[in-house]
Design a protein around this motif. Structure first.
Motif, short mmCIF file in Angstrom:
data_model
loop_
_atom_site.label_atom_id
_atom_site.label_comp_id
_atom_site.label_asym_id
_atom_site.label_seq_id
_atom_site.Cartn_x
_atom_site.Cartn_y
_atom_site.Cartn_z
N ILE A 132 -2.68 3.63 -2.79
CA ILE A 132 -2.93 2.66 -3.85
C ILE A 132 -2.54 1.27 -3.36
O ILE A 132 -1.63 1.11 -2.53
N ALA A 182 -1.25 -1.21 -10.14
CA ALA A 182 -1.82 -0.50 -9.00
C ALA A 182 -3.30 -0.27 -9.21
O ALA A 182 -3.79 -0.17 -10.35
N VAL A 214 -0.80 -2.11 -4.53
CA VAL A 214 0.15 -2.54 -5.56
C VAL A 214 0.33 -4.05 -5.49
O VAL A 214 0.60 -4.60 -4.42
N ARG A 266 -6.71 1.86 -7.09
CA ARG A 266 -7.00 2.82 -6.02
C ARG A 266 -8.48 2.74 -5.65
O ARG A 266 -9.34 3.00 -6.47
N LEU A 306 5.02 3.67 -10.85
CA LEU A 306 4.67 2.50 -11.67
C LEU A 306 5.43 2.49 -13.00
O LEU A 306 5.70 1.43 -13.55
N VAL A 366 0.50 7.62 -1.70
CA VAL A 366 0.97 8.62 -2.67
C VAL A 366 -0.22 9.16 -3.45
O VAL A 366 -1.28 8.53 -3.54
N ASN A 400 0.87 -1.18 0.00
CA ASN A 400 0.00 0.00 0.00
C ASN A 400 0.90 1.22 0.00
O ASN A 400 1.64 1.44 0.95
N GLU A 412 -1.83 10.75 -7.23
CA GLU A 412 -1.88 10.14 -8.55
C GLU A 412 -0.65 10.45 -9.39
O GLU A 412 -0.20 9.60 -10.17
N LYS A 416 2.46 10.94 -8.30
CA LYS A 416 3.57 10.10 -7.82
C LYS A 416 3.31 8.63 -8.15
O LYS A 416 4.26 7.88 -8.44
N GLU A 417 2.06 8.23 -8.14
CA GLU A 417 1.71 6.86 -8.54
C GLU A 417 2.19 6.57 -9.95
O GLU A 417 2.81 5.53 -10.20
N THR A 418 1.92 7.48 -10.87
CA THR A 418 2.33 7.29 -12.26
C THR A 418 3.84 7.15 -12.38
O THR A 418 4.35 6.27 -13.08
#
Length: 263
Positions: A181, A173, A183, A175, A164, A155, A152, A157, A159-161
């Motif tokens: 998120i 991932a 993972v 959400r 990943l 972060v 988990n 969106e 930082k998520e991009t």
């Protein structure tokens, strides 16, 4: 509405079995589960939660649990019959990133238990909202010595991009909560968990139904013969559903099952 042939029904937990506001299972849902069981319909939990945080629902007669978004499947006796972990090289990449470039809380779910790298005010607020106990804090380096089923990442969106695309390249991932998120290893989803139960019990997607509300439910709703989105679901979830019902507190599960003449 013509009566549908449904042998198995899959249920998400948060925002589906449990109301987002009430954090409890409505009486109407409890009655609906009992009716389904009495008719021989299999009922299965399908969640991003761990089994430890989902097994309180066992009292309602569930025939199994898909947990960690399909990474870990458990039968009605609590026995695990499927697990899929994240490659240790991915864990190492994230460790290097957290050590040298960025730092944010990471929940780590392993085959032996769970921990979180840092308990911030935001993390505490989320667990309080979900009415769950936060796992014990440990340095993320402990993940390097464990079989990790799910992460988990707390972060946003953007930082998520980045993560990943550049760090966890062999992971996916989803959400279901704005603050973090889930993972999992690439290829893992609730659909994979459904397939384990189809194979185990000789069932099929065509004769299944699924209820969900979050981004991690999309593959499940698309896979099921009948996918039902809860009223609180986002538009991305509702767009793939065969039927949109009310919220949990509005007896959404009961009403959808009545709509399809399953109860």
């Amino acid at each position: 509405m013509a009566k549908s042939k449904v042998e198995t029904v899959f249920f998400d937990i948060d925002g589906t079995l449990l109301g987002l506001k009430s954090k409890s299972v409505p009486d109407s849902t409890i009655e609906a589960l009992s009716i389904l069981k009495s008719k021989g319909t299999r009922i299965i939990v399908s969640t991003g939660r761990s089994y430890e945080h989902a097994k309180f629902l066992a009292e309602h007669g569930f025939d199994g649990f898909i947990t960690f978004n399909g990474s870990y499947c458990v039968d009605s006796t609590g026995e695990s019959f499927f697990r899929h972990t994240i490659d240790v090289n991915e864990i190492q990449s994230l460790h290097d990133h957290l050590t040298g470039f960025d730092k944010f809380p990471v929940g780590v779910m392993t085959t032996e238990g769970s921990f979180i790298s840092d308990i911030t005010d935001d993390v505490s607020a989320i667990f309080k909202l979900l009415k769950l106990d936060a796992p014990p804090p440990q340095d993320f380096s402990h993940a390097l010595k464990s079989e990790v089923l799910q992460l988990n990442l707390f972060v946003d969106e953007d930082k998520e991009t980045h993560i990943l695309t550049n760090i966890l390249k062999n992971c996916v991932a989803s959400r279901w909560c704005p603050q973090f998120i889930d993972v999992n290893a690439k290829g893992i989803s609730k659909q994979i968990g459904m397939e384990q139960f189809f194979n185990r019990y000789g069932l099929s997607a065509e004769t299944s139904m699924a209820f969900g509300d979050g981004g991690n439910d999309i593959e499940m709703l698309k896979t099921a013969g009948i996918g039902v989105a809860m009223g609180n679901a986002g538009d991305n979830v509702k767009s793939v559903a065969d039927f949109v019902t009310g919220t949990t507190e509005e007896d959404g599960i009961w009403n959808a099952l009545k709509h399809y003449e399953l109860i």
